[in-house]
Motif scaffolding. Structure first.
Motif, PDB file in Angstrom:
ATOM      1  N   LEU A 276      36.254  33.005  33.805  1.00 30.91           N
ATOM      2  CA  LEU A 276      35.483  31.788  34.086  1.00 30.91           C
ATOM      3  C   LEU A 276      36.350  30.821  34.883  1.00 30.91           C
ATOM      4  O   LEU A 276      37.534  30.629  34.575  1.00 30.91           O
ATOM      5  N   GLU A 277      35.714  30.209  35.912  1.00 30.79           N
ATOM      6  CA  GLU A 277      36.436  29.292  36.789  1.00 30.79           C
ATOM      7  C   GLU A 277      36.387  27.873  36.255  1.00 30.79           C
ATOM      8  O   GLU A 277      35.397  27.479  35.634  1.00 30.79           O
ATOM      9  N   HIS A 278      37.447  27.117  36.524  1.00 31.42           N
ATOM     10  CA  HIS A 278      37.494  25.692  36.192  1.00 31.42           C
ATOM     11  C   HIS A 278      38.145  24.974  37.372  1.00 31.42           C
ATOM     12  O   HIS A 278      38.653  25.612  38.283  1.00 31.42           O
ATOM     13  N   SER A 303      40.977  36.849  42.514  1.00 33.26           N
ATOM     14  CA  SER A 303      40.581  36.357  43.824  1.00 33.26           C
ATOM     15  C   SER A 303      39.229  35.631  43.725  1.00 33.26           C
ATOM     16  O   SER A 303      39.023  34.566  44.310  1.00 33.26           O
ATOM     17  N   HIS A 304      38.312  36.195  42.934  1.00 32.80           N
ATOM     18  CA  HIS A 304      36.975  35.603  42.742  1.00 32.80           C
ATOM     19  C   HIS A 304      37.081  34.231  42.062  1.00 32.80           C
ATOM     20  O   HIS A 304      36.547  33.244  42.565  1.00 32.80           O
ATOM     21  N   GLU A 305      37.767  34.166  40.948  1.00 27.28           N
ATOM     22  CA  GLU A 305      37.842  32.896  40.213  1.00 27.28           C
ATOM     23  C   GLU A 305      38.541  31.824  41.044  1.00 27.28           C
ATOM     24  O   GLU A 305      38.162  30.660  41.012  1.00 27.28           O
ATOM     25  N   PHE A 306      39.567  32.227  41.790  1.00 23.67           N
ATOM     26  CA  PHE A 306      40.304  31.244  42.578  1.00 23.67           C
ATOM     27  C   PHE A 306      39.449  30.719  43.741  1.00 23.67           C
ATOM     28  O   PHE A 306      39.488  29.540  44.071  1.00 23.67           O
ATOM     29  N   PHE A 307      38.635  31.602  44.328  1.00 26.23           N
ATOM     30  CA  PHE A 307      37.765  31.184  45.439  1.00 26.23           C
ATOM     31  C   PHE A 307      36.736  30.152  44.969  1.00 26.23           C
ATOM     32  O   PHE A 307      36.288  29.302  45.740  1.00 26.23           O
ATOM     33  N   HIS A 308      36.372  30.222  43.679  1.00 27.44           N
ATOM     34  CA  HIS A 308      35.422  29.257  43.113  1.00 27.44           C
ATOM     35  C   HIS A 308      35.921  27.811  43.193  1.00 27.44           C
ATOM     36  O   HIS A 308      35.137  26.878  43.106  1.00 27.44           O
ATOM     37  N   LEU A 309      37.231  27.635  43.329  1.00 27.06           N
ATOM     38  CA  LEU A 309      37.775  26.280  43.442  1.00 27.06           C
ATOM     39  C   LEU A 309      37.072  25.511  44.539  1.00 27.06           C
ATOM     40  O   LEU A 309      36.846  24.316  44.444  1.00 27.06           O
ATOM     41  N   SER A 337      26.973  30.620  45.320  1.00 30.08           N
ATOM     42  CA  SER A 337      28.097  30.312  44.432  1.00 30.08           C
ATOM     43  C   SER A 337      28.734  31.574  43.855  1.00 30.08           C
ATOM     44  O   SER A 337      29.944  31.646  43.711  1.00 30.08           O
ATOM     45  N   GLU A 338      27.925  32.563  43.488  1.00 31.33           N
ATOM     46  CA  GLU A 338      28.499  33.777  42.904  1.00 31.33           C
ATOM     47  C   GLU A 338      28.591  34.923  43.921  1.00 31.33           C
ATOM     48  O   GLU A 338      29.643  35.521  44.088  1.00 31.33           O
ATOM     49  N   GLY A 339      27.470  35.215  44.618  1.00 28.85           N
ATOM     50  CA  GLY A 339      27.455  36.355  45.542  1.00 28.85           C
ATOM     51  C   GLY A 339      28.460  36.203  46.674  1.00 28.85           C
ATOM     52  O   GLY A 339      29.278  37.092  46.930  1.00 28.85           O
ATOM     53  N   PHE A 400      24.481  39.561  40.827  1.00 30.52           N
ATOM     54  CA  PHE A 400      25.214  38.762  41.819  1.00 30.52           C
ATOM     55  C   PHE A 400      26.519  39.409  42.243  1.00 30.52           C
ATOM     56  O   PHE A 400      27.021  39.138  43.319  1.00 30.52           O
ATOM     57  N   TYR A 401      27.081  40.262  41.381  1.00 32.92           N
ATOM     58  CA  TYR A 401      28.396  40.829  41.663  1.00 32.92           C
ATOM     59  C   TYR A 401      28.323  42.199  42.326  1.00 32.92           C
ATOM     60  O   TYR A 401      29.330  42.846  42.507  1.00 32.92           O
ATOM     61  N   PHE A 402      27.111  42.658  42.663  1.00 38.44           N
ATOM     62  CA  PHE A 402      27.014  43.799  43.579  1.00 38.44           C
ATOM     63  C   PHE A 402      26.014  43.485  44.698  1.00 38.44           C
ATOM     64  O   PHE A 402      26.404  43.405  45.844  1.00 38.44           O
TER      65      PHE A 402
HETATM   66 ZN    ZN Z   1      31.967  33.630  39.602  1.00 40.25          ZN
END
Ligand code: ZN
Length: 611
Positions: A276-278, A303-309, A337-339, A400-402
């Motif tokens: 989970l991203e924060h 990489s995914h969680e960090f990109f959410h920043l 946001s997710e895809g 969303f993740y595929f």
């Molecule tokens: Zn995500």
């Protein structure tokens, strides 16, 4: 000038007067509960309300954090207990509260809750504590802008990590990571408090590394029961943060913490792995696997969680912040946001040479298979699935993740191929980030129009088919535009028992229907016909597993098969003399040798110049 100074002083006094002090007692975690106390100063209202969130940003599903609160009490400055009414499962009202001094309650373990995943909940155990901020903290009188301090009271032999700024007066033993031995932290407002997960436990379970990149410092705090390859983890996480801050030319924090719970598989508290991203941290439940496996599976997670920043913490729909914690969030924008986050989490790894190019091809191949298998991906649009996220349904949420990832790839190729590679999805992200940096959010209905403005393209057809529609994704057609296609990489020889027909199973353990019988094969010779229902094989139900075992058997064999034909049971002996040998070309996605210069340029733009 003087007036300004006076105003500033008044403002700071006002803020101080409204401050909340939370204390979390971690001394009795063996009871699977922790105590929380909130000190309130000068509330000035006769009725005070305390609201727990019903959902957590990033996790989206409605979980009702108030359901895990018990022993809710309030006291005035003389220690007299005040009358408390519970207005609903997540809200309390304290009357005659003019002199209220503090509120106290217990929070129970919730990590096995069925309404959300591990990393959005609280895991409270003898030697370990993890909680998302939404599990522990509520807000007073519907005011989310009150600054607060949090004091974690934990056993001497424990360590604690969270992403909040430590109080300057907090205690610290001088070892890395910097906030590890602090117990007191501060938060500017409730959003910041709720957005800071906490991990704590006995010293011996932690392995930590810290590093600097540009203007920011990074801490990796990992809890596990077996030695972990921290040097390699730091090396790759450092590469990822460097690549993504370079991609956006931007570092929206000074300090970032990776909180990772990675026990060995059988010690895992839950099978809901993920992260989970924060705003300046991310938390993970992963498995302590041998490094090679961990690396191939989990680098994209970091990489995914960090990109959410940038993409969601900053760039987001008006429905995703400022947050209303009391209402389920109904946004159609999670495909962005997710895809699209997931698309970049993978391509950035190859663009910055962190993983080899073939990892991109392999992911496209795996993601396409997942999209083909998923019922939800075929029957619901990405926009509808985005709205559905507030209900907890993993079958839908994972789309969303595929499919979301692939739509990101297709959209990037669409923009690049229609603009001679002069514009790309990168330009969209940069422009959205520049706007969001100024604090602007967008309405869901404006999103595709914004992308059209940035790229100068009409994207309605693409949007209607793949984002607001359920058209199947023409992956190969799009890959061709970036000079990638299915190419032969050798041959594959298979040797197995084949009965000579096509069977249809409605489900894994159902009976098989014969759809086709090929001539001069064991089925045909024995007299089995199209339309027969295969009941038993050598006395056992004719399941997919039985077929798999049969294919690996040793001929010659005689199989006793019971079938139902036109309502009547019939028996056949099927003789199989030898194995079937087939040689097929082996294919995989790879760069096409006859790609045009534009196609090659698009490929370079997406996955990196080395290919
Ligand atoms: Zn995500």
């Amino acid at each position: 000038m003087l007036k300004k100074i006076t105003l500033l002083l008044l403002l700071s006094n006002f803020c101080y007067g409204q401050e909340l002090i939370y204390t979390v007692d971690l001394h009795s975690t063996a009871t699977h509960k922790v105590g929380v106390r909130v000190e309130l100063k000068k509330m000035g209202a006769t009725t005070v309300t305390y609201q727990m969130p019903i959902w957590a940003p990033g996790a989206y599903s409605v979980t009702h954090y108030g359901h895990y609160i018990s022993d809710f009490k309030a006291f005035d400055k003389n220690g007299k207990e005040l009358s408390v009414q519970q207005a609903n499962g997540d809200r309390w009202e304290i009357s005659n509260a003019k002199d209220i001094a503090n509120i106290s309650y217990s929070v129970s373990d919730s990590h096995k809750d069925s309404t959300s995943l591990y990393f959005a909940m609280a895991h409270i155990d003898t030697n370990f504590f993890f909680a998302n901020g939404t599990c522990l903290f509520g807000y007073v009188n519907d005011k989310k802008n009150i600054p607060s301090t949090v004091d974690y009271d934990f056993p001497y032999e424990w360590k604690l990590a969270t992403a909040l700024d430590p109080l300057p007066s907090g205690k610290h033993d001088g070892t890395a990571p910097p906030d590890f031995k602090y117990s007191g932290f501060e938060a500017k407002n409730y959003d910041e408090l709720a957005d800071a997960p906490i991990m704590a436990g006995v010293d011996s379970i932690f392995q930590t590394h810290s590093f600097k990149d540009g203007t920011a410092t990074y801490d990796i705090v990992l809890a596990t029961d077996r030695k972990f390859e921290m040097d390699s983890l730091e090396y790759y996480i450092h590469k990822i943060v460097h690549a993504e801050t370079e991609f956006f030319h931007d570092t929206p924090f000074k300090h970032y913490t990776f909180l990772i719970n990675a026990p060995t598989y059988f010690k895992s508290p839950s099978m809901s792995f993920g992260a989970l991203e924060h705003a300046n941290s991310s938390d993970y439940l992963l498995v302590n696997l041998p490094w090679k496996m961990f690396k191939s599976q989990e680098l994209a997670t970091f990489s995914h969680e960090f990109f959410h920043l940038w993409n969601v913490k900053r760039i987001h729909s008006a429905l995703l912040g400022p947050f209303d914690y009391t209402k389920r969030v109904m946004t159609t924008s999670l495909w962005l946001s997710e895809g699209i986050t997931d698309y970049y989490s993978r391509t950035i790894l190859t663009r910055w040479n962190i993983l080899p190019y073939h990892s991109f091809e392999e992911s496209v191949s795996q993601l396409s298979k997942a999209a083909n298998r998923s019922k939800a991906a075929k029957s619901e649009t990405l926009e509808q699935l985005s709205i559905d996220e507030s209900d907890f349904d993993l079958g839908k949420a994972t789309v969303f993740y595929f499919k979301g990832t692939l739509v990101g790839l297709l959209l990037d190729i669409e923009i690049r191929s229609r603009t001679d590679n002069k514009k790309s999805l990168d330009d969209v992200m940069f422009a959205l980030n520049a706007e969001a940096k100024k604090g602007k959010t967008f309405k869901d209905s404006e999103l595709i129009g914004k992308m059209e403005k940035i790229t100068g393209l009409d994207l309605q057809d693409f949007y209607k088919k793949y984002i607001a529609g359920t058209d199947s994704l023409p992956i190969d057609e799009y890959l061709k535009k970036m000079g990638v296609g299915n190419i032969e990489t050798g041959t594959q020889t298979e040797s197995r028992i084949a009965l000579g027909g096509k069977l249809n199973f409605e489900s894994e353990n159902s009976t098989a229907y014969v759809e086709r019988v090929d001539s001069s094969t064991p089925f045909a010779s024995a007299g089995i016909m199209e339309g027969d229902t295969l009941k038993t094989l050598n006395g056992k139900p004719f399941t997919i597993q039985e077929i798999v075992d049969l294919q690996n058997g040793q001929p010659p064999v005689t199989l006793e098969i019971e079938v139902i034909r036109k309502g009547q049971q019939k028996h056949f002996s099927v003789f199989v003399e030898k194995r079937n040998k087939t040689t097929k070309p082996k294919t995989a996605y790879g760069p096409l040798p006859d790609a045009t210069p534009l196609e090659v340029a698009i490929r370079h733009g997406i996955v990196g110049k080395d290919y």
